[in-house]
Scaffold this active site. Sequence first.
Site, PDB file in Angstrom:
ATOM      1  N   SER A   6     -34.702   2.746 -38.059  1.00  0.00           N
ATOM      2  CA  SER A   6     -33.773   2.292 -37.136  1.00  0.00           C
ATOM      3  C   SER A   6     -34.645   1.456 -36.089  1.00  0.00           C
ATOM      4  O   SER A   6     -35.167   2.116 -35.152  1.00  0.00           O
ATOM      5  CB  SER A   6     -32.974   3.387 -36.377  1.00  0.00           C
ATOM      6  OG  SER A   6     -32.315   2.963 -35.224  1.00  0.00           O
ATOM      7  N   HIS A  31     -32.194  -0.303 -40.474  1.00  0.00           N
ATOM      8  CA  HIS A  31     -30.845   0.148 -39.714  1.00  0.00           C
ATOM      9  C   HIS A  31     -30.525  -0.503 -38.160  1.00  0.00           C
ATOM     10  O   HIS A  31     -31.600  -0.458 -37.549  1.00  0.00           O
ATOM     11  CB  HIS A  31     -31.025   1.719 -39.633  1.00  0.00           C
ATOM     12  CG  HIS A  31     -29.760   2.252 -39.213  1.00  0.00           C
ATOM     13  ND1 HIS A  31     -28.543   2.539 -39.997  1.00  0.00           N
ATOM     14  CD2 HIS A  31     -29.175   3.107 -38.069  1.00  0.00           C
ATOM     15  CE1 HIS A  31     -27.706   3.020 -39.417  1.00  0.00           C
ATOM     16  NE2 HIS A  31     -28.066   3.547 -38.317  1.00  0.00           N
ATOM     17  N   ASP A  33     -28.523  -0.388 -34.924  1.00  0.00           N
ATOM     18  CA  ASP A  33     -27.737   0.216 -34.259  1.00  0.00           C
ATOM     19  C   ASP A  33     -26.959  -0.272 -33.180  1.00  0.00           C
ATOM     20  O   ASP A  33     -27.662  -0.905 -32.195  1.00  0.00           O
ATOM     21  CB  ASP A  33     -28.318   1.513 -33.448  1.00  0.00           C
ATOM     22  CG  ASP A  33     -28.599   2.648 -34.717  1.00  0.00           C
ATOM     23  OD1 ASP A  33     -29.913   3.102 -34.592  1.00  0.00           O
ATOM     24  OD2 ASP A  33     -27.689   3.129 -35.271  1.00  0.00           O
ATOM     25  N   MET A  35     -24.426  -0.652 -30.190  1.00  0.00           N
ATOM     26  CA  MET A  35     -23.802   0.342 -29.221  1.00  0.00           C
ATOM     27  C   MET A  35     -22.947  -0.623 -28.286  1.00  0.00           C
ATOM     28  O   MET A  35     -23.534  -1.604 -27.503  1.00  0.00           O
ATOM     29  CB  MET A  35     -24.628   1.088 -28.797  1.00  0.00           C
ATOM     30  CG  MET A  35     -25.328   2.019 -29.640  1.00  0.00           C
ATOM     31  SD  MET A  35     -26.570   3.046 -28.937  1.00  0.00           S
ATOM     32  CE  MET A  35     -27.367   3.934 -30.432  1.00  0.00           C
ATOM     33  N   HIS A  64     -24.800  -0.470 -38.046  1.00  0.00           N
ATOM     34  CA  HIS A  64     -24.129   0.725 -37.698  1.00  0.00           C
ATOM     35  C   HIS A  64     -23.354   0.359 -36.482  1.00  0.00           C
ATOM     36  O   HIS A  64     -23.973   0.339 -35.403  1.00  0.00           O
ATOM     37  CB  HIS A  64     -25.020   1.835 -37.523  1.00  0.00           C
ATOM     38  CG  HIS A  64     -24.429   3.304 -37.093  1.00  0.00           C
ATOM     39  ND1 HIS A  64     -25.133   4.200 -36.848  1.00  0.00           N
ATOM     40  CD2 HIS A  64     -23.249   3.490 -36.913  1.00  0.00           C
ATOM     41  CE1 HIS A  64     -24.409   5.339 -36.299  1.00  0.00           C
ATOM     42  NE2 HIS A  64     -23.172   4.972 -36.478  1.00  0.00           N
ATOM     43  N   MET A  66     -21.255   1.383 -33.481  1.00  0.00           N
ATOM     44  CA  MET A  66     -20.836   2.469 -32.467  1.00  0.00           C
ATOM     45  C   MET A  66     -20.050   1.582 -31.565  1.00  0.00           C
ATOM     46  O   MET A  66     -20.330   1.651 -30.537  1.00  0.00           O
ATOM     47  CB  MET A  66     -22.036   3.318 -31.993  1.00  0.00           C
ATOM     48  CG  MET A  66     -22.634   4.190 -33.120  1.00  0.00           C
ATOM     49  SD  MET A  66     -24.156   4.433 -32.643  1.00  0.00           S
ATOM     50  CE  MET A  66     -25.220   3.256 -33.376  1.00  0.00           C
ATOM     51  N   MET A 135     -23.656  11.368 -39.179  1.00  0.00           N
ATOM     52  CA  MET A 135     -24.340  11.642 -37.852  1.00  0.00           C
ATOM     53  C   MET A 135     -25.019  12.931 -38.101  1.00  0.00           C
ATOM     54  O   MET A 135     -24.157  13.867 -37.852  1.00  0.00           O
ATOM     55  CB  MET A 135     -23.548  11.350 -36.868  1.00  0.00           C
ATOM     56  CG  MET A 135     -23.221   9.896 -36.873  1.00  0.00           C
ATOM     57  SD  MET A 135     -24.308   8.785 -37.069  1.00  0.00           S
ATOM     58  CE  MET A 135     -25.293   8.793 -35.618  1.00  0.00           C
ATOM     59  N   GLY A 140     -25.603   7.463 -29.851  1.00  0.00           N
ATOM     60  CA  GLY A 140     -25.835   6.807 -28.427  1.00  0.00           C
ATOM     61  C   GLY A 140     -27.196   6.846 -28.232  1.00  0.00           C
ATOM     62  O   GLY A 140     -27.655   5.963 -27.539  1.00  0.00           O
ATOM     63  N   PHE A 141     -28.047   7.491 -28.504  1.00  0.00           N
ATOM     64  CA  PHE A 141     -29.614   7.574 -28.178  1.00  0.00           C
ATOM     65  C   PHE A 141     -30.273   8.064 -29.263  1.00  0.00           C
ATOM     66  O   PHE A 141     -30.023   9.089 -30.309  1.00  0.00           O
ATOM     67  CB  PHE A 141     -29.846   8.640 -27.115  1.00  0.00           C
ATOM     68  CG  PHE A 141     -28.991   8.141 -25.726  1.00  0.00           C
ATOM     69  CD1 PHE A 141     -27.542   8.834 -25.773  1.00  0.00           C
ATOM     70  CD2 PHE A 141     -29.415   7.028 -25.089  1.00  0.00           C
ATOM     71  CE1 PHE A 141     -26.986   8.438 -24.800  1.00  0.00           C
ATOM     72  CE2 PHE A 141     -28.631   6.792 -23.922  1.00  0.00           C
ATOM     73  CZ  PHE A 141     -27.496   7.504 -23.888  1.00  0.00           C
ATOM     74  N   GLY A 142     -31.727   7.332 -29.510  1.00  0.00           N
ATOM     75  CA  GLY A 142     -32.520   7.909 -30.594  1.00  0.00           C
ATOM     76  C   GLY A 142     -33.289   9.065 -29.878  1.00  0.00           C
ATOM     77  O   GLY A 142     -33.300   9.571 -28.793  1.00  0.00           O
ATOM     78  N   GLY A 143     -34.137   9.746 -30.756  1.00  0.00           N
ATOM     79  CA  GLY A 143     -35.132  10.905 -30.308  1.00  0.00           C
ATOM     80  C   GLY A 143     -34.377  11.995 -29.861  1.00  0.00           C
ATOM     81  O   GLY A 143     -35.035  13.063 -29.470  1.00  0.00           O
ATOM     82  N   ASP A 173     -28.318  10.319 -40.601  1.00  0.00           N
ATOM     83  CA  ASP A 173     -28.625   9.489 -39.278  1.00  0.00           C
ATOM     84  C   ASP A 173     -28.799  10.253 -37.942  1.00  0.00           C
ATOM     85  O   ASP A 173     -27.874  10.728 -37.504  1.00  0.00           O
ATOM     86  CB  ASP A 173     -27.635   8.337 -39.082  1.00  0.00           C
ATOM     87  CG  ASP A 173     -28.009   7.249 -38.095  1.00  0.00           C
ATOM     88  OD1 ASP A 173     -27.417   6.561 -37.823  1.00  0.00           O
ATOM     89  OD2 ASP A 173     -29.040   7.314 -37.410  1.00  0.00           O
ATOM     90  N   GLY A 174     -30.274  10.575 -37.249  1.00  0.00           N
ATOM     91  CA  GLY A 174     -30.472  11.215 -36.334  1.00  0.00           C
ATOM     92  C   GLY A 174     -31.213  12.187 -36.453  1.00  0.00           C
ATOM     93  O   GLY A 174     -30.867  13.454 -36.925  1.00  0.00           O
ATOM     94  N   GLY A 175     -32.472  12.225 -35.807  1.00  0.00           N
ATOM     95  CA  GLY A 175     -33.458  13.279 -35.768  1.00  0.00           C
ATOM     96  C   GLY A 175     -34.229  13.552 -37.233  1.00  0.00           C
ATOM     97  O   GLY A 175     -34.495  14.525 -37.676  1.00  0.00           O
ATOM     98  N   GLY A 195     -35.552   6.672 -36.899  1.00  0.00           N
ATOM     99  CA  GLY A 195     -36.135   5.957 -35.894  1.00  0.00           C
ATOM    100  C   GLY A 195     -37.438   6.277 -35.168  1.00  0.00           C
ATOM    101  O   GLY A 195     -38.554   5.758 -35.753  1.00  0.00           O
TER     102      GLY A 195
HETATM  103  C1  DX5 Z   1     -28.168   7.233 -32.941  1.00  0.00           C
HETATM  104  C2  DX5 Z   1     -28.383   5.976 -33.912  1.00  0.00           C
HETATM  105  C3  DX5 Z   1     -29.357   6.592 -34.799  1.00  0.00           C
HETATM  106  C4  DX5 Z   1     -30.813   6.760 -34.185  1.00  0.00           C
HETATM  107  C5  DX5 Z   1     -31.812   7.741 -35.115  1.00  0.00           C
HETATM  108  O1  DX5 Z   1     -26.791   6.750 -32.084  1.00  0.00           O
HETATM  109  O2  DX5 Z   1     -27.119   6.194 -34.569  1.00  0.00           O
HETATM  110  O3  DX5 Z   1     -29.666   5.798 -35.872  1.00  0.00           O
HETATM  111  O4  DX5 Z   1     -31.200   5.269 -33.598  1.00  0.00           O
HETATM  112  O5  DX5 Z   1     -32.885   7.434 -34.265  1.00  0.00           O
HETATM  113  P1  DX5 Z   1     -33.747   8.962 -34.331  1.00  0.00           P
HETATM  114  O6  DX5 Z   1     -34.437   8.851 -35.548  1.00  0.00           O
HETATM  115  O7  DX5 Z   1     -34.805   8.681 -33.357  1.00  0.00           O
HETATM  116  O8  DX5 Z   1     -33.048  10.173 -34.147  1.00  0.00           O
HETATM  117 ZN    ZN Z   2     -27.280   4.581 -36.661  1.00  0.00          ZN
END
Ligand code: DX5
Ligand code: ZN
Length: 222
Positions: A6, A31, A33, A35, A64, A66, A135, A140-143, A173-175, A195
Amino acid sequence: MIIAPSLLAANFGSLAKETLRVHAAKADWLHLDIMDGHFVPNISFGPDVVKAIRPLTKMVFDVHLMCSRPEILLEPFAKAGADRVIIHVELGDRVDQLLWKIRSLGMKVGLSLNPPTSIRTIEPYLGKIDQILVMTVNPGFGGQPFISEMLPKIQQAATWRRERKLNYHIEVDGGINLETAVECARVGADAFVSGTALFKQRQMKRAVEKMRKMVTAAAPKR
Ligand code: DX5
Ligand code: ZN
């Protein structure tokens, strides 16, 4: 099995260089994202960024959205070079029309659902989509940390896919890191957005290869 880094986790000061890094790592999809600061409490980047990085790689661009009003973005992303566009099932009665519009623009279509949303909400659309994006964090946020309570949703999507002889991708997607990717692969996921876990690697290629190898080994025989 699809590995999809991502770009949200990239260094935004060097997006071209980071795109080339993902390309060199031989990832399957990039990917992206998107937003809008309304559907989610963050703003990332738009069609012009996608247009700018498109010439750098032939990799599939997995967009993606959002966004609360994706209908105004579909043509710009199609023109920018998106290959796949995912919208959220939380958009309610607009989903059918949006899925149709994405496909009419020649792109693959995906449907995403947030952690609080029941997997049952996507059942009416199973025959109309190329991928489900489960999800595993609140968008909304990575990490953010992986929400393991999402595993039964992945399992249900895999059961429907098998029972109804459908062939949509189940993307998570996510973590997603090596460990959580394997947990998701075990219950049927076959596309992995990652990501932070991939972009923090000095050797992204090795990390992508390792993730692909581990999820392939963990996947149930279909
Ligand atoms: C969150 C995004 C995810 C995110 C994944 O809203 O949709 O794609 O970027 O990032 P990580 O892998 O850091 O959780
Ligand atoms: Zn995503």
